[in-house]
Design a protein around this motif. Structure first.
Motif, PDB file in Angstrom:
ATOM      1  N   GLY A   1       0.628  -1.420   0.024  1.00  0.00           N
ATOM      2  CA  GLY A   1       0.030   0.052  -0.065  1.00  0.00           C
ATOM      3  C   GLY A   1       0.702   1.238   0.011  1.00  0.00           C
ATOM      4  N   GLY A   2       1.875   1.595  -0.116  1.00  0.00           N
ATOM      5  CA  GLY A   2       2.314   2.934  -0.063  1.00  0.00           C
ATOM      6  C   GLY A   2       2.499   3.534  -1.519  1.00  0.00           C
ATOM      7  N   GLY A   3       2.491   2.822  -2.447  1.00  0.00           N
ATOM      8  CA  GLY A   3       2.609   3.379  -3.681  1.00  0.00           C
ATOM      9  C   GLY A   3       3.893   3.313  -4.143  1.00  0.00           C
ATOM     10  N   ASN A   4       5.094   2.851  -3.362  1.00  0.00           N
ATOM     11  CA  ASN A   4       6.476   2.491  -3.950  1.00  0.00           C
ATOM     12  C   ASN A   4       6.684   1.386  -4.403  1.00  0.00           C
ATOM     13  OD1 ASN A   4       6.880   5.074  -2.488  1.00  0.00           O
ATOM     14  ND2 ASN A   4       7.030   4.009  -0.336  1.00  0.00           N
ATOM     15  N   HIS A   5       5.879   0.337  -4.477  1.00  0.00           N
ATOM     16  CA  HIS A   5       6.364  -0.946  -5.199  1.00  0.00           C
ATOM     17  C   HIS A   5       6.194  -0.654  -6.607  1.00  0.00           C
ATOM     18  CE1 HIS A   5       6.336  -5.215  -5.640  1.00  0.00           C
ATOM     19  NE2 HIS A   5       4.959  -5.184  -6.209  1.00  0.00           N
ATOM     20  N   LYS A   6       7.168  -1.123  -7.155  1.00  0.00           N
ATOM     21  CA  LYS A   6       7.086  -0.851  -8.780  1.00  0.00           C
ATOM     22  C   LYS A   6       7.017  -1.977  -9.579  1.00  0.00           C
ATOM     23  CE  LYS A   6      10.039   3.082  -8.058  1.00  0.00           C
ATOM     24  NZ  LYS A   6       9.852   4.032  -8.447  1.00  0.00           N
ATOM     25  N   ASP A   7       6.367  -3.258  -9.328  1.00  0.00           N
ATOM     26  CA  ASP A   7       6.287  -4.050 -10.220  1.00  0.00           C
ATOM     27  C   ASP A   7       5.083  -4.060 -10.848  1.00  0.00           C
ATOM     28  OD1 ASP A   7       5.764  -6.737 -11.219  1.00  0.00           O
ATOM     29  OD2 ASP A   7       5.323  -7.709  -9.553  1.00  0.00           O
ATOM     30  N   LYS A   8       5.396  -3.836 -12.272  1.00  0.00           N
ATOM     31  CA  LYS A   8       4.199  -3.511 -13.177  1.00  0.00           C
ATOM     32  C   LYS A   8       3.254  -4.532 -13.489  1.00  0.00           C
ATOM     33  CE  LYS A   8       7.168  -3.626 -17.166  1.00  0.00           C
ATOM     34  NZ  LYS A   8       7.675  -2.704 -18.377  1.00  0.00           N
ATOM     35  N   GLU A   9       3.614  -5.552 -13.085  1.00  0.00           N
ATOM     36  CA  GLU A   9       2.493  -6.770 -13.238  1.00  0.00           C
ATOM     37  C   GLU A   9       1.710  -6.892 -12.076  1.00  0.00           C
ATOM     38  OE1 GLU A   9       2.985  -8.122 -15.940  1.00  0.00           O
ATOM     39  OE2 GLU A   9       5.187  -8.159 -16.668  1.00  0.00           O
ATOM     40  N   THR A  10       1.733  -6.135 -11.374  1.00  0.00           N
ATOM     41  CA  THR A  10       0.656  -6.121 -10.180  1.00  0.00           C
ATOM     42  C   THR A  10      -0.692  -5.283 -10.605  1.00  0.00           C
ATOM     43  OG1 THR A  10       1.519  -4.317  -9.083  1.00  0.00           O
ATOM     44  CG2 THR A  10       2.508  -6.422  -8.461  1.00  0.00           C
ATOM     45  N   LEU A  11      -0.525  -4.478 -11.557  1.00  0.00           N
ATOM     46  CA  LEU A  11      -1.751  -4.050 -11.864  1.00  0.00           C
ATOM     47  C   LEU A  11      -2.161  -4.380 -13.263  1.00  0.00           C
ATOM     48  CD1 LEU A  11      -0.804  -0.092 -10.917  1.00  0.00           C
ATOM     49  CD2 LEU A  11      -2.504  -1.954  -9.454  1.00  0.00           C
ATOM     50  N   ALA A  12      -3.657  -4.334 -13.396  1.00  0.00           N
ATOM     51  CA  ALA A  12      -4.180  -4.707 -14.758  1.00  0.00           C
ATOM     52  C   ALA A  12      -4.999  -3.536 -15.001  1.00  0.00           C
ATOM     53  CB  ALA A  12      -4.806  -5.840 -14.683  1.00  0.00           C
ATOM     54  N   LEU A  13      -5.378  -3.623 -16.297  1.00  0.00           N
ATOM     55  CA  LEU A  13      -6.624  -2.745 -16.728  1.00  0.00           C
ATOM     56  C   LEU A  13      -7.860  -3.311 -16.128  1.00  0.00           C
ATOM     57  CD1 LEU A  13      -7.082  -0.261 -18.680  1.00  0.00           C
ATOM     58  CD2 LEU A  13      -7.708  -2.008 -20.511  1.00  0.00           C
ATOM     59  N   CYS A  14      -8.678  -2.016 -15.701  1.00  0.00           N
ATOM     60  CA  CYS A  14     -10.077  -2.462 -15.047  1.00  0.00           C
ATOM     61  C   CYS A  14     -11.104  -1.582 -15.576  1.00  0.00           C
ATOM     62  CB  CYS A  14      -9.784  -2.149 -13.555  1.00  0.00           C
ATOM     63  SG  CYS A  14     -11.230  -2.624 -12.336  1.00  0.00           S
ATOM     64  N   HIS A  15     -12.231  -2.123 -15.646  1.00  0.00           N
ATOM     65  CA  HIS A  15     -13.448  -1.472 -16.179  1.00  0.00           C
ATOM     66  C   HIS A  15     -13.749  -0.400 -15.054  1.00  0.00           C
ATOM     67  CE1 HIS A  15     -17.766  -0.922 -16.730  1.00  0.00           C
ATOM     68  NE2 HIS A  15     -17.491  -1.006 -17.955  1.00  0.00           N
ATOM     69  N   ASN A  16     -13.889  -0.852 -13.925  1.00  0.00           N
ATOM     70  CA  ASN A  16     -14.338   0.247 -12.645  1.00  0.00           C
ATOM     71  C   ASN A  16     -15.800   0.028 -12.582  1.00  0.00           C
ATOM     72  OD1 ASN A  16     -11.778   0.496 -11.811  1.00  0.00           O
ATOM     73  ND2 ASN A  16     -11.469   2.425 -12.866  1.00  0.00           N
ATOM     74  N   ASP A  17     -16.784  -0.442 -13.249  1.00  0.00           N
ATOM     75  CA  ASP A  17     -17.997  -0.363 -13.019  1.00  0.00           C
ATOM     76  C   ASP A  17     -18.810  -1.402 -13.842  1.00  0.00           C
ATOM     77  OD1 ASP A  17     -20.558   0.716 -12.190  1.00  0.00           O
ATOM     78  OD2 ASP A  17     -20.587   2.042 -13.822  1.00  0.00           O
ATOM     79  N   VAL A  18     -18.113  -2.737 -13.644  1.00  0.00           N
ATOM     80  CA  VAL A  18     -18.831  -3.808 -14.056  1.00  0.00           C
ATOM     81  C   VAL A  18     -20.106  -4.157 -13.112  1.00  0.00           C
ATOM     82  CG1 VAL A  18     -18.577  -6.335 -14.640  1.00  0.00           C
ATOM     83  CG2 VAL A  18     -16.736  -4.712 -15.098  1.00  0.00           C
ATOM     84  N   GLN A  19     -21.140  -4.217 -13.711  1.00  0.00           N
ATOM     85  CA  GLN A  19     -22.438  -4.462 -13.094  1.00  0.00           C
ATOM     86  C   GLN A  19     -23.277  -5.165 -14.388  1.00  0.00           C
ATOM     87  OE1 GLN A  19     -25.107  -1.302 -11.999  1.00  0.00           O
ATOM     88  NE2 GLN A  19     -23.589   0.262 -12.532  1.00  0.00           N
ATOM     89  N   PRO A  20     -24.460  -5.891 -13.892  1.00  0.00           N
ATOM     90  CA  PRO A  20     -25.167  -6.199 -14.971  1.00  0.00           C
ATOM     91  C   PRO A  20     -25.848  -5.348 -15.907  1.00  0.00           C
ATOM     92  CG  PRO A  20     -25.753  -7.272 -12.894  1.00  0.00           C
ATOM     93  CD  PRO A  20     -24.948  -6.147 -12.699  1.00  0.00           C
ATOM     94  N   LEU A  21     -26.220  -4.298 -15.834  1.00  0.00           N
ATOM     95  CA  LEU A  21     -26.342  -3.028 -16.591  1.00  0.00           C
ATOM     96  C   LEU A  21     -25.318  -2.694 -17.593  1.00  0.00           C
ATOM     97  CD1 LEU A  21     -29.064  -1.250 -14.602  1.00  0.00           C
ATOM     98  CD2 LEU A  21     -29.432  -2.952 -16.590  1.00  0.00           C
ATOM     99  N   ASN A  22     -24.121  -3.006 -17.183  1.00  0.00           N
ATOM    100  CA  ASN A  22     -23.112  -2.604 -18.225  1.00  0.00           C
ATOM    101  C   ASN A  22     -22.437  -3.836 -18.805  1.00  0.00           C
ATOM    102  OD1 ASN A  22     -23.229  -0.051 -17.284  1.00  0.00           O
ATOM    103  ND2 ASN A  22     -21.662   0.031 -15.791  1.00  0.00           N
ATOM    104  N   ILE A  23     -22.893  -4.850 -18.928  1.00  0.00           N
ATOM    105  CA  ILE A  23     -22.673  -6.219 -19.576  1.00  0.00           C
ATOM    106  C   ILE A  23     -23.550  -6.492 -20.498  1.00  0.00           C
ATOM    107  CG2 ILE A  23     -21.970  -8.556 -19.511  1.00  0.00           C
ATOM    108  CD1 ILE A  23     -21.600  -8.095 -16.455  1.00  0.00           C
ATOM    109  N   VAL A  24     -23.308  -6.457 -21.897  1.00  0.00           N
ATOM    110  CA  VAL A  24     -24.143  -6.752 -23.139  1.00  0.00           C
ATOM    111  C   VAL A  24     -23.840  -7.931 -23.657  1.00  0.00           C
ATOM    112  CG1 VAL A  24     -24.651  -5.751 -25.308  1.00  0.00           C
ATOM    113  CG2 VAL A  24     -24.131  -3.886 -23.388  1.00  0.00           C
TER     114      VAL A  24
END
Length: 181
Positions: free
Chosen positions: A144-167
């Protein structure tokens, strides 16, 4: 909703009031432009800070009752999103050394807005401590502090996946995520 498969149809989207407090609309548009060629986002025809016009995604939005029937398709689409490489081709949007710091900054912004919203609505007040505890749990779990630089730890995320946003596409063989944030 999905009866219209007309390729000339568009979606006119009006952003919700105060949503720009937690959603950077410029970043949102850039991400949509980068995802378009990967068939992960509708094409943007017009956008400003409060609205956009995009291509129509044919199909039908899911309901809560539909989700369990389409978990394989949802997981497959989520995997496509999570496998998008976030590298220098994304330009300054996701500098490798800034990914972790950007994540924690966004989490803190979201938490601030969410806590303020809960305090404005007394029925939600009990959620404040729960939200803060969840954020702390994430910090502990992810380093949690933002100092970890392993770029494999983050992935692209939709941020609002819910049934009405799934077609569900008309063939029933693929789902698409809409209304990313």
């Amino acid at each position: 909703d999905g009866a219209n498969d007309d390729k000339s149809s568009v979606i006119v989207r009006l952003c919700g009031e105060n949503t720009s407090a937690i959603i950077n609309r410029d970043q949102e548009a850039l991400v949509m432009e980068l995802l378009g060629p990967l068939d992960l986002s509708p094409k943007i025809f017009f956008r400003d800070q409060v609205s956009s016009i995009t291509s129509f995604v044919p199909g039908s939005t899911l309901t809560i009752g539909d989700v369990s029937r389409f978990t394989n398709l949802i997981a497959r689409e989520m995997a496509r999103w999570h496998s998008v490489p976030i590298d220098s081709s994304w330009g300054s949007l996701f500098q490798a050394e800034d990914q972790q710091a950007a994540f924690w900054k966004k989490l803190d912004e979201w938490l601030t807005v969410s806590v303020a919203s809960c305090q404005e609505h007394p029925v939600l007040t009990p959620l404040v401590a729960e939200l803060e505890a969840e954020a702390q749990s994430l910090r502990s779990l992810l380093g949690g502090g933002g100092n970890h630089k392993d770029k494999e730890t983050l992935a692209l995320c939709h941020n609002d996946v819910q049934p009405l946003n799934i077609v569900l596409d008309p063939s029933g063989q693929r789902v698409r995520f809409i209304d990313l944030e």
